[in-house]
Write an enzyme that holds these catalytic residues in place. Structure first.
Site, PDB file in Angstrom:
ATOM      1  N   HIS A 182      -4.306  -2.516   4.185  1.00  0.00           N
ATOM      2  CA  HIS A 182      -3.935  -2.830   2.807  1.00  0.00           C
ATOM      3  C   HIS A 182      -4.895  -2.159   1.846  1.00  0.00           C
ATOM      4  CE1 HIS A 182      -2.916  -6.197   5.490  1.00  0.00           C
ATOM      5  NE2 HIS A 182      -1.754  -6.081   4.905  1.00  0.00           N
ATOM      6  N   ASP A 227      -1.165 -15.407   6.727  1.00  0.00           N
ATOM      7  CA  ASP A 227      -0.395 -15.471   7.971  1.00  0.00           C
ATOM      8  C   ASP A 227      -0.867 -16.658   8.807  1.00  0.00           C
ATOM      9  OD1 ASP A 227      -0.711 -12.855   6.815  1.00  0.00           O
ATOM     10  OD2 ASP A 227       0.383 -12.016   8.504  1.00  0.00           O
ATOM     11  N   GLY A 260       5.912  -3.961   4.609  1.00  0.00           N
ATOM     12  CA  GLY A 260       5.297  -2.713   4.157  1.00  0.00           C
ATOM     13  C   GLY A 260       4.565  -1.968   5.259  1.00  0.00           C
ATOM     14  N   HIS A 261       4.707  -2.430   6.511  1.00  0.00           N
ATOM     15  CA  HIS A 261       3.990  -1.814   7.626  1.00  0.00           C
ATOM     16  C   HIS A 261       4.915  -1.284   8.708  1.00  0.00           C
ATOM     17  CE1 HIS A 261       0.345  -3.467   5.948  1.00  0.00           C
ATOM     18  NE2 HIS A 261       0.779  -4.715   6.071  1.00  0.00           N
ATOM     19  N   GLY A 282       3.150  -9.712   6.618  1.00  0.00           N
ATOM     20  CA  GLY A 282       3.631  -9.164   5.363  1.00  0.00           C
ATOM     21  C   GLY A 282       4.470  -7.922   5.615  1.00  0.00           C
TER      22      GLY A 282
END
Lengths: 211, 332
Positions: free
Chosen positions: B219, B110, B56-57, B54
């Site tokens: 998260h 994932d 955002g990291h 995902g």
């Protein structure tokens, strides 16, 4: 009257209409157990499915296939992927069939459920959308028309939501909350109950009008 | 929580555009532009390494595409797994004729999408293996690796497996090294404040102004305890203590350490933590090799830090020291 491509297209259209109003409610349910995006993710996925042209598909298999491909392109989230995989399974199972009888739904969903268990790794009883699908499989076993199917589906999805509310989540991000998840709805189960309600609610009315 | 963004729906794609414009060694590929690959791919004959996850990291995951690290990365939406198309494309683009290792964090979406991608590629004859990052000790006991999430320590697996692949090792060997590196890595995080998803109205979790959460996931997954803020040294001590209570079976006397910021914690605070971590590890008789301090794996504007310990033997130490080059990590 059986299920054909135009009916599938109409159903996904109703789901897409309903998910707009459900978006923030589902986000809030998810914020208690996850990162608060289940509603936004589903709005995107169901919206993409509604734009996939399923109503104009050549047969039910093609309609389910269009939904699966639209969903798979829209997300890689676990819930979204499971839903897309469910439609892919339906597409494979109905290859070459112009229509599906209401009495076939339970058997089709049982195979969908096996696929979801194998793909996602959750077990029945973990308080996930799989428990909702399992409830649908059982409830739809003896239906013979759309009105019966709609009522059975609404009642069973809602009943599953209530039965699991006071059990702990044992899968996904929510499992890390353990007993703190007792009393909270699993966002996937909540979404299933609400969307079945939206899709089947009109189906009941439709059946009432036409019979 | 303010954000410098445009339309939230374009968050990922605009950031990926910026990433590849700022760092020309990376390029977008795939039908939807959701694969990041090396602009100059490795020559054929190298085992490929595909990762993904995902968004955002950053720098994880896409920022570690580079020489001696990973070859391709499939990119999902914010905190959502990459879709199956991008996973298929990432595997294909990583393939140099000797097979592809899929190396990514242990999360449901994932896993499903990389698994499906592998099944769909079976007919193309690309040999694939999988190793999952499972370094977060707060998400499961030592006997529950399948329950453990992959967090910041994944970059050590990138480094070791990437070095093995670059040296010409075959797929089985690169896979063995990746699994060995994951098994030798332990991470724990501490959260001070939540982040907000671009599409969400509120932060992703609630944490009181004076509260912190030990063991938090990247998260915002719940951790071990939540309590009042305390001094940095006390936090560092507890992180070290918990990590050393969970030693891999073959742990020796040398470790690398990643003192990682989760996004909004300043370098100064990471350095304050690091100096105490170093003292504690030395006190425990451990020697620190090639320490890393900075924002290596983040959760957008989440405040907090994670500490990863990579337990080294001679083999892993050599792989860690091998040359590597990506926009966010350069060795040699």
């Amino acid at each position: 009257m059986s299920i054909d491509a135009s009916r599938i297209g109409a159903a996904i259209g109703r789901a897409a209409g309903a998910v707009q109003t459900l978006e923030q409610e589902l986000n809030q349910a998810d914020a208690k157990l996850g990162d608060g995006d289940t509603g936004s993710m589903l709005a995107r996925v169901v919206g993409a499915m509604a734009q996939s042209g399923a109503a104009d598909a050549t047969d039910v298999s093609d309609a389910f296939g269009k939904l699966a491909r639209a969903g798979m392109s829209a997300t890689g989230s676990s819930l979204g992927t499971l839903i897309s995989g469910a439609f892919l399974s339906l597409s494979k199972q109905t290859k070459g069939r112009a229509t599906v009888d209401w009495s076939d739904l339970s058997r089709l969903l049982a195979i969908v459920l096996d696929g979801m268990i194998a793909r996602g790794g959750a077990s029945l009883g973990d308080k996930t959308v799989l428990d909702s699908v399992h409830a649908l499989v059982l409830a739809l076993a003896d239906v013979s028309d759309g009105a019966q199917a709609a009522t059975a589906a609404r009642v069973s999805a809602n009943d599953a939501l209530h039965r699991y509310r006071d059990l702990p989540c044992r899968m996904g991000r929510a499992k890390f909350f353990g007993d703190k998840s007792v009393g909270l709805d699993d966002p996937g189960m909540l979404a299933c109950a609400k969307l079945v309600d939206a899709v089947a609610g009109a189906e009941t009315e439709f059946a009432n009008i036409t019979t | 929580m303010k954000k410098l963004i445009n339309d939230p729906a374009h968050y990922v794609d605009e950031a990926l555009d910026g990433l590849t414009l700022a760092f020309p060694s990376l390029v977008r590929d795939g039908a939807a532009g959701r694969v990041i690959r090396r602009t100059h791919p490795a020559s054929r004959g190298k085992v490929g390494i595909a990762t993904g996850g995902g968004f955002g990291h950053l720098p994880l995951f896409a920022g570690y595409v580079g020489c001696g690290l990973v070859d391709t990365c499939s990119v999902g939406n914010v905190f959502e797994g990459p879709n199956v198309d991008s996973c298929i494309e990432a595997i294909r683009l990583a393939d140099g004729g000797r097979g592809v290792l899929r190396l990514y964090g242990n999360y449901g979406g994932d896993r499903m999408n990389f698994d499906m991608a592998g099944e769909m590629l079976e007919d193309e004859g690309i040999a694939c293996t999988t190793v999952l990052g499972t370094d977060d000790i707060a998400s499961g006991g030592p006997d529950q690796p399948a329950r453990r999430r992959g967090v910041a320590g994944l970059i050590y697996a990138y480094k070791a497996a990437g070095a093995a692949a670059r040296s010409g090792s075959d797929l089985d060997e690169v896979t063995r090294i990746a699994a060995k590196a994951v098994a030798a890595t332990r991470t724990i995080g501490v959260g001070l404040a939540a982040c907000r998803l671009p599409s969400a109205a509120k932060p992703s979790f609630d944490l009181g102004d004076d509260e912190i959460e030990m063991g938090i996931g990247i998260h915002g997954e719940p951790g071990i305890w939540r309590d009042k803020l305390r001094p940095a040294d006390m936090i560092a001590d507890e992180m070290v203590e918990r990590l050393l209570a969970d030693l891999p079976p073959a742990a020796g006397g040398e470790v690398s350490v990643l003192m990682n910021g989760l996004g909004a914690t300043p370098m100064e605070e990471l350095l304050i933590l690091y100096r105490r971590v170093r003292a504690q590890l030395q006190g425990a008789g451990l020697t620190i090799v090639a320490p890393l301090v900075g924002n290596y794996v983040t959760s957008m504007e989440m405040q907090g830090a994670s500490l990863s310990i990579f337990h080294l033997d001679a083999e892993l130490k050599a792989l860690l020291a091998a040359p590597a080059d990506c926009p966010f990590w350069r060795v040699g």
